[in-house]
Design a protein around this motif. Structure first.
Motif, PDB file in Angstrom:
ATOM      1  N   ARG A 260      27.460 155.142  63.357  1.00  0.00           N
ATOM      2  CA  ARG A 260      26.383 154.155  63.465  1.00  0.00           C
ATOM      3  C   ARG A 260      26.755 153.036  64.425  1.00  0.00           C
ATOM      4  N   ILE A 261      28.062 152.670  64.405  1.00  0.00           N
ATOM      5  CA  ILE A 261      28.507 151.615  65.333  1.00  0.00           C
ATOM      6  C   ILE A 261      28.378 152.105  66.773  1.00  0.00           C
ATOM      7  N   GLU A 262      28.810 153.354  66.984  1.00  0.00           N
ATOM      8  CA  GLU A 262      28.703 153.928  68.332  1.00  0.00           C
ATOM      9  C   GLU A 262      27.259 153.956  68.794  1.00  0.00           C
ATOM     10  N   ALA A 263      26.394 154.375  67.872  1.00  0.00           N
ATOM     11  CA  ALA A 263      24.973 154.458  68.211  1.00  0.00           C
ATOM     12  C   ALA A 263      24.433 153.070  68.560  1.00  0.00           C
ATOM     13  N   PHE A 264      24.842 152.071  67.786  1.00  0.00           N
ATOM     14  CA  PHE A 264      24.393 150.693  68.029  1.00  0.00           C
ATOM     15  C   PHE A 264      24.842 150.208  69.401  1.00  0.00           C
ATOM     16  N   LEU A 265      26.125 150.473  69.732  1.00  0.00           N
ATOM     17  CA  LEU A 265      26.646 150.033  71.026  1.00  0.00           C
ATOM     18  C   LEU A 265      25.889 150.708  72.167  1.00  0.00           C
ATOM     19  N   LYS A 266      25.627 152.018  71.993  1.00  0.00           N
ATOM     20  CA  LYS A 266      24.866 152.730  73.027  1.00  0.00           C
ATOM     21  C   LYS A 266      23.492 152.096  73.166  1.00  0.00           C
ATOM     22  N   ASP A 267      22.915 151.813  71.999  1.00  0.00           N
ATOM     23  CA  ASP A 267      21.561 151.274  71.931  1.00  0.00           C
ATOM     24  C   ASP A 267      21.419 149.947  72.669  1.00  0.00           C
ATOM     25  N   ILE A 268      22.457 149.093  72.554  1.00  0.00           N
ATOM     26  CA  ILE A 268      22.335 147.800  73.234  1.00  0.00           C
ATOM     27  C   ILE A 268      22.896 147.839  74.647  1.00  0.00           C
ATOM     28  N   GLY A 269      23.263 149.050  75.087  1.00  0.00           N
ATOM     29  CA  GLY A 269      23.602 149.215  76.501  1.00  0.00           C
ATOM     30  C   GLY A 269      25.053 149.086  76.886  1.00  0.00           C
ATOM     31  N   VAL A 270      25.973 149.190  75.945  1.00  0.00           N
ATOM     32  CA  VAL A 270      27.392 149.165  76.321  1.00  0.00           C
ATOM     33  C   VAL A 270      27.725 150.481  77.014  1.00  0.00           C
ATOM     34  N   GLN A 271      28.191 150.386  78.252  1.00  0.00           N
ATOM     35  CA  GLN A 271      28.390 151.576  79.067  1.00  0.00           C
ATOM     36  C   GLN A 271      29.581 152.408  78.628  1.00  0.00           C
ATOM     37  N   ASN A 272      30.725 151.733  78.499  1.00  0.00           N
ATOM     38  CA  ASN A 272      31.969 152.447  78.275  1.00  0.00           C
ATOM     39  C   ASN A 272      32.510 152.118  76.886  1.00  0.00           C
ATOM     40  N   ILE A 273      32.113 152.916  75.908  1.00  0.00           N
ATOM     41  CA  ILE A 273      32.492 152.579  74.527  1.00  0.00           C
ATOM     42  C   ILE A 273      33.943 152.936  74.262  1.00  0.00           C
ATOM     43  N   GLN A 274      34.759 151.890  74.040  1.00  0.00           N
ATOM     44  CA  GLN A 274      36.175 152.134  73.793  1.00  0.00           C
ATOM     45  C   GLN A 274      36.467 152.025  72.312  1.00  0.00           C
ATOM     46  N   ASP A 275      37.535 152.691  71.901  1.00  0.00           N
ATOM     47  CA  ASP A 275      37.952 152.638  70.486  1.00  0.00           C
ATOM     48  C   ASP A 275      38.109 151.201  70.016  1.00  0.00           C
ATOM     49  N   ASP A 276      38.640 150.382  70.904  1.00  0.00           N
ATOM     50  CA  ASP A 276      38.906 148.989  70.561  1.00  0.00           C
ATOM     51  C   ASP A 276      37.624 148.262  70.155  1.00  0.00           C
ATOM     52  N   TYR A 277      36.511 148.572  70.824  1.00  0.00           N
ATOM     53  CA  TYR A 277      35.241 147.912  70.491  1.00  0.00           C
ATOM     54  C   TYR A 277      34.838 148.296  69.077  1.00  0.00           C
ATOM     55  N   ILE A 278      35.007 149.582  68.787  1.00  0.00           N
ATOM     56  CA  ILE A 278      34.621 150.054  67.455  1.00  0.00           C
ATOM     57  C   ILE A 278      35.508 149.399  66.406  1.00  0.00           C
ATOM     58  N   GLU A 279      36.805 149.278  66.688  1.00  0.00           N
ATOM     59  CA  GLU A 279      37.720 148.631  65.744  1.00  0.00           C
ATOM     60  C   GLU A 279      37.309 147.190  65.492  1.00  0.00           C
ATOM     61  N   GLN A 280      36.903 146.514  66.575  1.00  0.00           N
ATOM     62  CA  GLN A 280      36.506 145.104  66.429  1.00  0.00           C
ATOM     63  C   GLN A 280      35.313 144.955  65.503  1.00  0.00           C
ATOM     64  N   ILE A 281      34.336 145.882  65.660  1.00  0.00           N
ATOM     65  CA  ILE A 281      33.145 145.782  64.814  1.00  0.00           C
ATOM     66  C   ILE A 281      33.478 146.186  63.387  1.00  0.00           C
ATOM     67  N   LYS A 282      34.345 147.190  63.261  1.00  0.00           N
ATOM     68  CA  LYS A 282      34.788 147.587  61.911  1.00  0.00           C
ATOM     69  C   LYS A 282      35.437 146.399  61.227  1.00  0.00           C
ATOM     70  N   ALA A 283      36.196 145.619  61.985  1.00  0.00           N
ATOM     71  CA  ALA A 283      36.874 144.452  61.430  1.00  0.00           C
ATOM     72  C   ALA A 283      35.874 143.483  60.817  1.00  0.00           C
ATOM     73  N   VAL A 284      34.720 143.338  61.476  1.00  0.00           N
ATOM     74  CA  VAL A 284      33.677 142.463  60.949  1.00  0.00           C
ATOM     75  C   VAL A 284      33.191 142.972  59.593  1.00  0.00           C
ATOM     76  N   VAL A 285      33.039 144.290  59.516  1.00  0.00           N
ATOM     77  CA  VAL A 285      32.572 144.876  58.253  1.00  0.00           C
ATOM     78  C   VAL A 285      33.630 144.676  57.163  1.00  0.00           C
ATOM     79  N   TYR A 286      34.900 144.884  57.526  1.00  0.00           N
ATOM     80  CA  TYR A 286      35.987 144.657  56.565  1.00  0.00           C
ATOM     81  C   TYR A 286      35.939 143.225  56.041  1.00  0.00           C
ATOM     82  N   GLN A 287      35.769 142.277  56.986  1.00  0.00           N
ATOM     83  CA  GLN A 287      35.700 140.860  56.617  1.00  0.00           C
ATOM     84  C   GLN A 287      34.622 140.645  55.581  1.00  0.00           C
ATOM     85  N   ASP A 288      33.474 141.252  55.847  1.00  0.00           N
ATOM     86  CA  ASP A 288      32.335 141.069  54.955  1.00  0.00           C
ATOM     87  C   ASP A 288      32.594 141.676  53.591  1.00  0.00           C
TER      88      ASP A 288
END
Lengths: 402, 213
Positions: A260-288
């Motif tokens: 879902r995170i990958e899909a979201f990033l694609k959706d908002i136009g992030v060209q080159n989806i790196q693992d690090d981006y996904i980790e960063q967003i996962k971190a937000v979910v962990y925080q929550d």
């Protein structure tokens, strides 16, 4: 009548009045309320001392010498300290195979150690290091596990008048760790610094200097910890707790979250989806998730503070106000990978459940710091009860990870 | 957190004699908005802007909701005065009975008399209310609190897009300072000047006596 008074009131002033009150309550000592009224806390201590003297004098009283000694020892050797310095033992008199009998005989033979001296019989001397008592502990197989030494190292003026300045030493032979314990406030009131005091005591313990003769029979040698060893130890303690937390949080996330995170990033136009981006967003979910989770979930305990050195000249740290899990702080997630890569931590604050499986089995809050060749442990005030058990727990933890 | 529950408190606390009921729905929206964002402490500063009240009025209003049966608990703390300590000392309900307080981080004692001037207060929603909200909250787990997109999507319809003041509400929402605490002296003053003290907690009355003498 005993004729000989008990320990002095300036020793008693090292025990908190609440503790005295609670102790008298538990032992059901008559007159504990009526006879301890006083105009000031300083005078209150005098009343309590008189109360104890009367009890010890009376063979039919609710309190006897051994019980009073046990209480005072627990207070003076464990509860009254808030800063512990840990060193690695490299040599001692003790050899594998020495029996309980042999050890006791040996130590008793060296009168300066005052082995098992009852605190109520302690007669103070004016020496700068004055041993009050020492106690030994053996494990279930009869091997020496700990030697505790309690010593008076000065006389200071504190809140309630003249008070004895104490230091306690725990020689833990199972973990090969020597702990020197002090009360920060007493050090300050003595117009000195913790390090100066530790140096003075260390010299004596190693059989050197003016008071070396007190302890040279122990053949003790202990040294500064290698800085990397200390930093790595704190990291190991941190990693154990934080990895357990990460595992739990990972389980709490839904399976398709990464998709879902990958899909979201694609959706908002992030060209080159790196693992690090996904980790960063996962971190937000962990925080929550952490912020809504019950602390009970963390069976072993949690990290409430960490301080980390980035390169030679900068540090980063994060902590929570009330010693709650640090996992709901952004900084934790941002620094996590970096910390794992270096494998070293300057300082960690740990809430450990004493019984790993049962959060109701008691806990210890301690802050460990690597500094000046030692690991310094700071115990929080809420850790005063059962302090002996908690201290042993922390020593064991450090010993296992050193 | 139901609107009806708030109205009940509004009436029982005596708030209805001072404030028109319109502010209760403002409060209700503010609470919903905060809970969606995981914010348990509500700011009278922010509420003053949302509801167009003065700060004093806003704090007074919050105080009416801080009684025993209210929704707020007053979380008190003071920044440890020790020069090399950056910790906060949180105060329990008995702090006013002691002469000194201990900072657990630096192990130093501080006189209660002296620190009482520096006590700050958060209006924190009580546990029972936040637990309900996380169960009945409509926000999805993947809502990113840092995402403007998600914030706007999650905003309640009822909040005005533009307040009469010069800055728009949307900009206000982005402002930090949501968690700004109120000085205890403000609360004491309001309690003092009211006809009857709004709040009657032991520690509060004790503090009032001290500042008055």
């Amino acid at each position: 009548m005993r004729g000989i008074p008990l320990f002095k009131v300036r020793t008693l002033k090292n025990v908190e009045i609440q503790e005295l009150k609670a102790f008298c309550q538990v032992k059901n000592i008559p007159g504990r309320t009526s006879e301890t009224k006083a105009a000031s806390t300083g005078l209150k201590y005098e009343r309590y001392l008189e109360l104890f003297e009367a009890q010890i004098d009376d063979p039919n009283a609710s309190l006897n010498a051994e019980e009073l000694d046990a209480f005072m020892f627990e207070q003076l050797c464990f509860a009254s300290y808030n800063i512990h310095f840990m060193y690695r033992i490299t040599n001692s008199f003790f050899e594998q195979g020495m029996t309980e009998h042999e050890v006791t005989q040996f130590l008793q033979g060296h009168l300066t150690l005052k082995l098992n001296q009852n605190l109520i019989d302690w007669v103070e001397s004016s020496q700068r290091i004055d041993v009050a008592t020492s106690r030994v502990e053996f494990d279930s197989t009869g091997e020496l596990s700990n030697l505790h030494i309690l010593m008076k190292i000065g006389l200071i003026e504190q809140q309630h008048g003249k008070t004895n300045f104490f230091c306690a030493v725990n020689i833990d032979l199972k973990s090969s760790i020597l702990v020197i314990k002090l009360d920060k406030n007493q050090v300050k009131d003595a117009n000195t610094t913790p390090l100066e005091v530790v140096e003075r005591i260390s010299d004596a313990l190693k059989g050197e200097g003016e008071h070396g003769s007190l302890f040279d029979c122990l053949d003790l040698n202990f040294g500064q910890l290698n800085e990397h060893d200390a930093l790595r130890t704190i990291y190991n303690l941190y990693a154990h707790l934080s990895q357990e937390a990460e595992k739990i949080l990972n389980q709490r996330m839904e399976d398709d979250t990464v998709d879902r995170i990958e899909a979201f990033l694609k959706d908002i136009g992030v060209q080159n989806i790196q693992d690090d981006y996904i980790e960063q967003i996962k971190a937000v979910v962990y925080q929550d998730i952490t912020s809504t989770m019950d602390e009970q979930i963390f069976k072993s305990g949690w990290v409430f503070k960490f301080r980390f050195r980035e390169g030679d000249h900068s540090q980063a740290s994060s902590r929570t106000d009330l010693r709650q899990p640090v996992y709901s702080n952004k900084a934790f997630w941002q620094l996590k990978e970096l910390i794992h890569q270096t494998g070293e931590l300057e300082e960690g604050g740990f809430h450990w459940n004493l019984n790993g499986q049962n959060p109701d089995g008691g806990f210890v809050d301690a802050r460990l710091e690597s500094k000046n060749g030692t690991i310094i442990v700071h115990f929080y005030n809420n850790t005063k009860s059962d302090r002996k058990e908690k201290e042993e727990f922390v020593i064991r933890k450090v010993g296992e990870n050193l | 957190m139901s609107y009806e529950k708030l109205v009940k408190i509004y009436k029982a606390s005596g708030c209805e004699n001072i404030f028109p009921i319109k502010y209760v729905s403002d409060l209700h929206e503010y609470i919903e908005w905060s809970l969606k964002r995981g914010k348990r402490s509500l700011s009278p500063f922010k509420f003053a802007r949302i509801a167009e009240l003065s700060l004093e009025e806003s704090v007074t209003f919050f105080m009416y909701f801080s009684k025993e049966e209210g929704i707020f608990e007053l979380e008190r703390f003071v920044e440890c005065p020790s020069t090399s300590c950056d910790a906060r000392i949180y105060l329990d309900d008995e702090f006013h009975l002691y002469k000194q307080l201990l900072c657990e981080e630096c192990s130093e004692y501080h006189s209660v008399e002296i620190i009482s001037k520096y006590i700050k207060v958060y209006f924190r929603l009580k546990d029972d209310f936040t637990k309900c909200e996380s169960v009945c909250s409509k926000s999805k787990k993947s809502d990113d609190p840092n995402s403007m997109h998600d914030i706007l999507r999650g905003m309640s319809e009822g909040l005005k897009p533009n307040s009469p003041s010069s800055l728009s509400l949307t900009e206000r929402l982005l402002e930090e300072g949501d968690d700004e605490p109120v000085g205890l002296d403000t609360i004491l003053q309001i309690n003092q000047t009211a006809e009857e003290p709004i709040l009657e907690y032991d520690w509060l009355l004790s503090m009032m006596k001290r500042t008055h003498s």
